[in-house]
Design an enzyme around this catalytic site. Sequence first.
Site, short mmCIF file in Angstrom:
data_model
loop_
_atom_site.label_atom_id
_atom_site.label_comp_id
_atom_site.label_asym_id
_atom_site.label_seq_id
_atom_site.Cartn_x
_atom_site.Cartn_y
_atom_site.Cartn_z
N LYS A 1 2.88 3.56 6.61
CA LYS A 1 1.49 3.26 6.98
C LYS A 1 1.04 4.15 8.14
CE LYS A 1 1.87 -1.41 5.19
NZ LYS A 1 2.23 -2.81 5.42
N GLN B 1 3.27 -6.67 10.52
CA GLN B 1 4.09 -6.55 9.31
C GLN B 1 4.83 -7.86 9.02
OE1 GLN B 1 4.21 -3.74 7.24
NE2 GLN B 1 5.38 -5.08 5.89
N ASP C 1 -5.71 -6.31 7.05
CA ASP C 1 -4.89 -6.80 5.93
C ASP C 1 -5.65 -7.85 5.11
OD1 ASP C 1 -2.48 -5.78 5.20
OD2 ASP C 1 -1.28 -6.95 6.62
#
Length: 297
Positions: A54, A98, A121
Amino acid sequence: MGAQIISGRDIADEIRAELKDRVAHLKEGSGVTPGLATVLVGENPASQMYVGMKNKAAADMGINSRQITLSVDTSEDELLGVVSGLNADPGIHGILVQLPLPDHIDEGKVLEAIHPSKDVDGFHPINVGRLATDSGDFFAPCTPAGVIEMLTRSGHDPSGKHVVVVGRSNIVGRPLAALLLRKAIGGNATVTVCHSLTVDLGSVTRSAEILIVAMGRPEMITAEMVAPGAIVIDVGTNRVDDPSRDKGYRVCGDVLFDEVAEVAEAISPVPGGVGPMTITMLLANTVKAASLRTTSG
Ligand code: NDP
């Protein structure tokens, strides 16, 4: 094999080129460089790999990426403190924590602590709720958003079509169904959602003009479960043992590709399908977050 291949790699490249231009315009026009913070707790190798990918993808795009790595024994309060600092940081437009987090940390609490305007997200209840009610600005979760881009950019707009989604998880199936139902480009579909208690799955999947599979069951969707001429998107990413490969395994989807490609009009492969789209949509959400911040002052 007669089916058109819907390549997530190619579509991701197309979107990344557009994003690069948007990042350059933002910098020139308003002096703002989008900033993405990734927070990694512990040393889970898969998580380390995802976060690394990412950050690299963000840097390639001209996005400032900041990785915060915390030890596995970081307390929930410490992590909430880090999130709070990032919420207040004007150089950071997107925050990604994460998952999974260590067991002693409440994931829901952490995700809710991220400011909704930085929740790239798309897991904060405010964003989930706005997507579900199709109202206001929101960030859609990256994998489902990637699926919608794959359909529209490959010429298979779901509008008016019967779309069957197999899987109802909060990260894929459910938000995908909500996106498909929106009164918006990429939406306006008639949606059926299946799950493990669906009776006679094959009869439902065969009724799909567009079939999207996110089950985590290797190669379970066979040709006889797919209508001739259907469009098939395979979200599944599974490792199965394969002693003939150097690594001892291969990666496959939830769809038996070779067989289904004989009956479908178009199909996405695994790997090279939905996978490359997920990170791309994270970058797209980060650029969107920076643009919204710029226009809202
Ligand atoms: P989950 O395990 O959270 O959800 C799986 C869903 O499939 C559940 O709703 C489950 O039903 C349903 N299901 C399982 N077995 C059956 C069955 N036999 N018949 C019908 N439905 C079934 O998985 P995720 O949604 O997180 O992920 C799904 C797949 O997508 C995985 O392979 C994952 O690796 C992949 N994935 C890929 C991503 C990418 O970037 N390419 C990103 C995210 C996921 P029930 O709810 O009843 O249990």
